[in-house]
Design a protein around this motif. Structure first.
Motif, short mmCIF file in Angstrom:
data_model
loop_
_atom_site.label_atom_id
_atom_site.label_comp_id
_atom_site.label_asym_id
_atom_site.label_seq_id
_atom_site.Cartn_x
_atom_site.Cartn_y
_atom_site.Cartn_z
N LYS A 122 5.02 -4.96 -6.32
CA LYS A 122 4.74 -3.57 -6.17
C LYS A 122 3.32 -3.49 -5.73
O LYS A 122 3.36 -2.29 -4.87
CB LYS A 122 4.84 -2.99 -7.64
CG LYS A 122 4.62 -1.45 -7.78
CD LYS A 122 4.76 -0.61 -8.92
CE LYS A 122 5.01 0.84 -9.04
NZ LYS A 122 5.26 1.30 -10.25
N LYS A 123 2.34 -4.18 -5.99
CA LYS A 123 1.03 -4.06 -5.53
C LYS A 123 1.02 -4.48 -4.24
O LYS A 123 0.47 -3.90 -3.31
CB LYS A 123 0.10 -4.81 -6.51
CG LYS A 123 -1.34 -4.77 -5.91
CD LYS A 123 -2.29 -5.89 -6.94
CE LYS A 123 -2.01 -5.59 -8.45
NZ LYS A 123 -3.01 -6.64 -8.85
N TYR A 124 1.62 -5.57 -3.64
CA TYR A 124 1.95 -6.01 -2.48
C TYR A 124 2.45 -4.96 -1.70
O TYR A 124 2.20 -4.62 -0.53
CB TYR A 124 2.62 -7.19 -2.65
CG TYR A 124 3.11 -7.53 -1.03
CD1 TYR A 124 2.18 -8.35 -0.04
CD2 TYR A 124 4.52 -7.53 -0.51
CE1 TYR A 124 2.53 -8.31 1.27
CE2 TYR A 124 4.89 -8.01 0.76
CZ TYR A 124 4.11 -8.39 1.61
OH TYR A 124 4.44 -8.60 2.95
N ARG A 125 3.59 -4.19 -2.06
CA ARG A 125 4.29 -3.22 -1.46
C ARG A 125 3.39 -2.10 -0.98
O ARG A 125 3.56 -1.49 -0.14
CB ARG A 125 5.56 -2.82 -2.28
CG ARG A 125 6.47 -1.70 -1.49
CD ARG A 125 6.90 -2.26 -0.03
NE ARG A 125 7.70 -1.33 0.39
CZ ARG A 125 8.37 -1.57 1.76
NH1 ARG A 125 8.20 -2.81 2.53
NH2 ARG A 125 9.13 -0.69 2.15
N ALA A 126 2.51 -1.65 -1.94
CA ALA A 126 1.87 -0.61 -2.10
C ALA A 126 0.77 -0.81 -1.06
O ALA A 126 0.41 -0.08 -0.07
CB ALA A 126 1.09 -0.26 -3.52
N THR A 127 0.20 -2.04 -0.84
CA THR A 127 -0.72 -2.52 0.19
C THR A 127 -0.17 -2.34 1.68
O THR A 127 -0.60 -1.87 2.57
CB THR A 127 -1.30 -3.84 -0.01
OG1 THR A 127 -1.94 -3.81 -1.24
CG2 THR A 127 -2.32 -4.38 1.04
N VAL A 128 0.99 -2.74 1.72
CA VAL A 128 1.84 -2.70 3.08
C VAL A 128 2.06 -1.31 3.33
O VAL A 128 1.84 -0.95 4.62
CB VAL A 128 2.94 -3.55 2.77
CG1 VAL A 128 3.93 -3.32 4.24
CG2 VAL A 128 3.02 -5.17 2.76
N ASP A 129 2.31 -0.57 2.66
CA ASP A 129 2.76 0.91 2.80
C ASP A 129 1.28 1.66 3.19
O ASP A 129 1.29 2.54 4.33
CB ASP A 129 3.10 1.66 1.65
CG ASP A 129 4.83 1.27 1.40
OD1 ASP A 129 5.32 0.68 2.22
OD2 ASP A 129 5.06 1.35 0.19
N LEU A 130 0.17 1.31 2.57
CA LEU A 130 -0.91 2.01 3.18
C LEU A 130 -1.47 1.48 4.49
O LEU A 130 -1.73 2.29 5.19
CB LEU A 130 -2.06 1.50 1.84
CG LEU A 130 -3.60 1.94 2.24
CD1 LEU A 130 -3.47 3.32 2.34
CD2 LEU A 130 -4.58 1.43 1.25
N LEU A 131 -1.23 -0.12 4.82
CA LEU A 131 -1.50 -0.24 5.87
C LEU A 131 -0.74 0.48 7.10
O LEU A 131 -1.15 0.56 8.13
CB LEU A 131 -1.48 -2.01 6.17
CG LEU A 131 -2.39 -2.66 5.09
CD1 LEU A 131 -2.26 -4.02 5.21
CD2 LEU A 131 -3.78 -2.35 5.75
N GLN A 132 0.58 0.34 6.85
CA GLN A 132 1.44 1.04 7.83
C GLN A 132 1.33 2.52 7.86
O GLN A 132 1.24 3.07 9.14
CB GLN A 132 3.00 1.05 7.33
CG GLN A 132 3.66 -0.55 7.18
CD GLN A 132 4.91 -0.22 6.66
OE1 GLN A 132 5.49 0.47 6.07
NE2 GLN A 132 5.49 -1.65 6.89
N GLU A 133 0.68 3.33 6.82
CA GLU A 133 0.27 4.55 7.17
C GLU A 133 -0.94 4.67 7.97
O GLU A 133 -1.17 5.71 8.87
CB GLU A 133 -0.11 5.32 5.90
CG GLU A 133 1.04 5.82 4.94
CD GLU A 133 0.67 6.32 3.45
OE1 GLU A 133 -0.42 6.33 3.31
OE2 GLU A 133 1.79 6.31 2.61
#
Length: 201
Positions: A150-161
């Motif tokens: 979940k933490k990794y996914r949140a980081t990826v989503d933030l970078l995508q945004e």
């Protein structure tokens, strides 16, 4: 298994699960708790198999090792003068003693078989809390992996945004890189004489 002694059966029931547990721990220590559960169940199964084997061979002298020695009937046929008349008595005594020895062998074999079956029962009883502990450990590990993902996914989503926002700024022309000075405004210090102030300075 005809040549396997009682001590060998007891040793095998301990050695085989222990070796498999150590091998499983070397291969994958992350699942060592489940390997321990499997080893306990294997230990119980081996003891059950040994108990059933002994029950099928109750008269085997291997199970009476260290127990009471077999009985022997006295012989009256060698008695002087009347020995030949006592031969039927010898036969009857030998038959009785043989039945007694068979019963003793049955009793000793049954006792040994019950010992193996009792050990198997205790092993199965110990396997339940061990399996519960393994389930708890697996649940904790799964929760930890889920939190990490979940933490990794949140980081990826933030970078995508951030990347999408950067693309929108570039498309709208709002992204202005740092301006460099014009070519005619760059002075060549080598062309200027020392101690002379250029005009307009």
């Amino acid at each position: 298994m005809g040549g396997v002694s009682l001590d060998n059966l007891r040793t095998l029931s301990w050695v085989v699960p222990t070796v498999l547990l150590l091998a499983a721990g070397l291969v994958s220590w992350r699942t060592l708790h489940w390997s321990a559960v499997g080893s306990v169940l294997l230990f119980a199964a081996l003891n059950v198999a040994a108990g059933i084997y002994i029950l099928n061979h109750l008269g085997d002298p291997r199970w009476s090792a260290g127990g009471e020695p077999p009985l022997s009937a006295p012989s009256f046929s060698e008695t002087p003068m009347v020995g030949q008349f006592l031969e039927p008595l010898d036969a009857a005594l030998n038959a009785v003693v043989g039945q007694v020895n068979a019963f003793l062998a049955f009793q000793q074999g049954l006792s040994v078989a019950m010992e193996f079956l009792a050990i198997s029962g205790w092993a199965l009883l110990a396997a339940f809390p061990l399996a519960l502990l393994a389930v708890i450990i697996s649940y904790i590990n799964a929760q930890r992996r889920a939190a990490d993902f979940k933490k990794y996914r949140a980081t990826v989503d933030l970078l995508q945004e951030e990347l999408a926002e950067l693309k929108r700024q570039i498309s709208a022309g709002n992204f202005v890189p740092a301006a460099l000075p014009a070519g005619n405004q760059v002075r060549d210090a080598r062309a200027e004489p020392q101690g002379v102030t250029p005009p307009g300075a």
